[in-house]
Design a protein around this motif. Structure first.
Motif, PDB file in Angstrom:
ATOM      1  N   LEU A  90     -45.279 -47.080 -14.759  1.00 28.60           N
ATOM      2  CA  LEU A  90     -44.309 -46.817 -15.682  1.00 28.60           C
ATOM      3  C   LEU A  90     -43.824 -45.325 -15.765  1.00 28.60           C
ATOM      4  O   LEU A  90     -42.591 -45.120 -15.846  1.00 28.60           O
ATOM      5  CB  LEU A  90     -44.443 -47.483 -16.849  1.00 28.60           C
ATOM      6  N   GLU A  91     -44.966 -44.703 -15.672  1.00 31.39           N
ATOM      7  CA  GLU A  91     -44.511 -43.100 -15.963  1.00 31.39           C
ATOM      8  C   GLU A  91     -43.736 -42.831 -14.611  1.00 31.39           C
ATOM      9  O   GLU A  91     -43.219 -41.928 -14.700  1.00 31.39           O
ATOM     10  CB  GLU A  91     -45.847 -42.253 -16.025  1.00 31.39           C
ATOM     11  N   ARG A  92     -44.274 -43.161 -13.346  1.00 28.30           N
ATOM     12  CA  ARG A  92     -43.597 -42.735 -12.137  1.00 28.30           C
ATOM     13  C   ARG A  92     -42.134 -43.422 -12.362  1.00 28.30           C
ATOM     14  O   ARG A  92     -41.296 -42.723 -11.690  1.00 28.30           O
ATOM     15  CB  ARG A  92     -44.434 -43.637 -10.858  1.00 28.30           C
ATOM     16  N   LEU A  93     -42.200 -44.562 -12.601  1.00 24.79           N
ATOM     17  CA  LEU A  93     -40.458 -45.111 -12.621  1.00 24.79           C
ATOM     18  C   LEU A  93     -39.697 -44.129 -13.694  1.00 24.79           C
ATOM     19  O   LEU A  93     -38.658 -43.911 -13.271  1.00 24.79           O
ATOM     20  CB  LEU A  93     -40.541 -46.561 -13.510  1.00 24.79           C
ATOM     21  N   ARG A  94     -40.440 -43.857 -14.648  1.00 27.13           N
ATOM     22  CA  ARG A  94     -39.903 -42.668 -15.789  1.00 27.13           C
ATOM     23  C   ARG A  94     -39.439 -41.524 -14.916  1.00 27.13           C
ATOM     24  O   ARG A  94     -38.137 -40.861 -15.024  1.00 27.13           O
ATOM     25  CB  ARG A  94     -40.521 -42.457 -16.763  1.00 27.13           C
ATOM     26  N   ALA A  95     -40.342 -40.789 -14.616  1.00 26.15           N
ATOM     27  CA  ALA A  95     -40.160 -39.675 -13.465  1.00 26.15           C
ATOM     28  C   ALA A  95     -38.834 -39.831 -12.738  1.00 26.15           C
ATOM     29  O   ALA A  95     -38.382 -38.768 -12.481  1.00 26.15           O
ATOM     30  CB  ALA A  95     -41.319 -39.050 -13.102  1.00 26.15           C
ATOM     31  N   GLY A  96     -38.971 -40.777 -11.983  1.00 28.41           N
ATOM     32  CA  GLY A  96     -37.613 -40.952 -10.955  1.00 28.41           C
ATOM     33  C   GLY A  96     -36.316 -41.523 -11.807  1.00 28.41           C
ATOM     34  O   GLY A  96     -35.618 -41.544 -10.829  1.00 28.41           O
ATOM     35  N   GLY A  97     -36.473 -41.591 -12.929  1.00 28.72           N
ATOM     36  CA  GLY A  97     -35.255 -41.681 -13.668  1.00 28.72           C
ATOM     37  C   GLY A  97     -34.695 -43.398 -13.341  1.00 28.72           C
ATOM     38  O   GLY A  97     -33.531 -43.828 -13.439  1.00 28.72           O
ATOM     39  N   HIS A  98     -35.505 -44.096 -13.101  1.00 32.25           N
ATOM     40  CA  HIS A  98     -35.307 -45.521 -12.682  1.00 32.25           C
ATOM     41  C   HIS A  98     -35.460 -46.482 -14.086  1.00 32.25           C
ATOM     42  O   HIS A  98     -34.890 -47.625 -13.692  1.00 32.25           O
ATOM     43  CB  HIS A  98     -36.330 -46.196 -11.485  1.00 32.25           C
ATOM     44  N   VAL A  99     -35.815 -45.887 -14.927  1.00 32.87           N
ATOM     45  CA  VAL A  99     -35.911 -46.832 -16.259  1.00 32.87           C
ATOM     46  C   VAL A  99     -35.245 -46.011 -17.449  1.00 32.87           C
ATOM     47  O   VAL A  99     -35.180 -44.889 -17.452  1.00 32.87           O
ATOM     48  CB  VAL A  99     -37.527 -47.149 -16.675  1.00 32.87           C
ATOM     49  N   PHE A 100     -35.055 -46.927 -18.407  1.00 32.78           N
ATOM     50  CA  PHE A 100     -34.277 -46.293 -19.666  1.00 32.78           C
ATOM     51  C   PHE A 100     -34.875 -47.177 -20.800  1.00 32.78           C
ATOM     52  O   PHE A 100     -35.167 -48.317 -20.818  1.00 32.78           O
ATOM     53  CB  PHE A 100     -32.600 -46.366 -19.613  1.00 32.78           C
ATOM     54  N   PRO A 101     -35.184 -46.427 -22.196  1.00 33.03           N
ATOM     55  CA  PRO A 101     -35.495 -47.252 -23.359  1.00 33.03           C
ATOM     56  C   PRO A 101     -34.304 -48.081 -23.681  1.00 33.03           C
ATOM     57  O   PRO A 101     -33.183 -47.643 -23.887  1.00 33.03           O
ATOM     58  CB  PRO A 101     -35.883 -45.999 -24.309  1.00 33.03           C
TER      59      PRO A 101
END
Ligand code: GLU
Length: 304
Positions: A90-101
């Motif tokens: 999840l952290e990698r997805l977050r760092a890549g800008g692929h997820v949002f809260p």
């Protein structure tokens, strides 16, 4: 001499009840496909969805698999012990800008205009940022692009993620990692090259391939087996209280699953020993004999 590509399969039951005929079909199909390619076959207990875990169900499933003569390689992977790996993904997805809260409640989504269209897609409210004063509940992946893959049984599949699925959840409002993320992280961790499972998960595959691409993980090949249904045409599931197969002699249960998988086992196999059924199955298994979806396929699930 050319090196033979490794073949690694798996069976990944959710411990929400006893092993039923539908999961026996998935276990047998995935095991035979792996063994007939001289491959490894792993077991994973998908207990990531804590609220759905039934105490004792995992032990029951393992005992039934052993009674039926299944032999898996290596240690069993328990999803409940893998939270750190899911958090890292999840952290990698977050760092890549692929997820949002996302702050939306089910109620709000059901009330949205999109939902009133009959669509179950996420209406995109928090995509551009949380509404003022709202706290994040879940994390969603931005669903973009079309995913195409060749299923070894069901043929070419294509899904436009934005249109057909919408931004999907990888971390749930109840604090659990979503099935889609856990499966992708674990298939990679176990080095799975061939996923053989029930066609009720066909509708999840595009999301899983999407996540593999975002996380730069290998995409296995997929084969989706027809789903066993009861007399009413409903998918046999642990929840619909499908009869546990423990009351049946192992040879009969295995032969019934082989028949369902289109392998035409001789009638006498029902009365043979467990070892004889396995010997016959390993000598005769052919994936190209497995029927496609039944006339009335199980509805595509929109599972989180
Ligand atoms: N745990 C899922 C189930 O029991 C199967 C997941 C998979 O095979 O990818 O329905």
């Amino acid at each position: 001499m050319n090196a033979v590509a490794p073949h690694v399969g798996r069976f990944a039951p959710s411990p929400s009840g006893p092993l039923h005929f539908g999961s026996l079909v998935a276990a047998l199909g995935s095991a035979l496909e792996a063994r007939c390619h001289r491959g490894a076959w792993h077991l994973r207990i998908e207990d990531v969805d804590a609220p759905r875990v039934v105490p004792g169900a995992a032990d029951g499933i393992l005992a039934t698999l052993e009674r039926l003569g299944f032999e898996w390689d290596g240690d069993i992977l328990w999803q409940s012990r893998r939270v750190d790996a899911y958090a890292a993904a999840l952290e990698r997805l977050r760092a890549g800008g692929h997820v949002f809260p996302c702050a939306c409640t089910r109620r709000e989504m059901a009330d949205s205009a999109l939902a009133r269209d009959g669509s179950r897609r996420y209406p995109g409210v928090c995509r551009g940022g949380l509404p003022p004063g709202r706290a994040p509940r879940a994390w969603r992946v931005r669903a973009e692009g079309a995913i195409r893959f060749d299923d070894a049984i069901q043929g070419t599949q294509e899904e436009d993620l934005a249109r057909d699925v919408g931004d999907y959840v990888v971390f749930r409002a109840d604090g659990q990692f979503a099935y889609q993320l856990a499966v992708v992280v674990d298939d990679a961790a176990q080095g799975i090259t061939h996923v053989v499972r029930g066609a009720d998960l066909l509708g999840s595959t595009a999301r899983q391939i999407h996540l593999q691409r975002l996380l730069r993980l290998h995409t296995p090949s997929y084969a989706h087996l027809p789903v066993a249904t009861d007399e009413a045409g409903d998918k046999l599931s642990k929840q619909t209280l499908a009869r546990a197969i423990d009351d049946e002699p192992p040879a009969r249960a295995l032969a019934a699953a082989l028949g369902f998988l289109g392998q035409n086992p001789p009638a006498a196999l029902t009365r043979a020993s467990r070892a004889e059924v396995w010997t016959w199955a390993l000598a005769h298994w052919r994936l190209d004999r497995v029927p496609r979806l039944p006339q009335k396929p199980a509805p595509r699930t929109m599972r989180e």
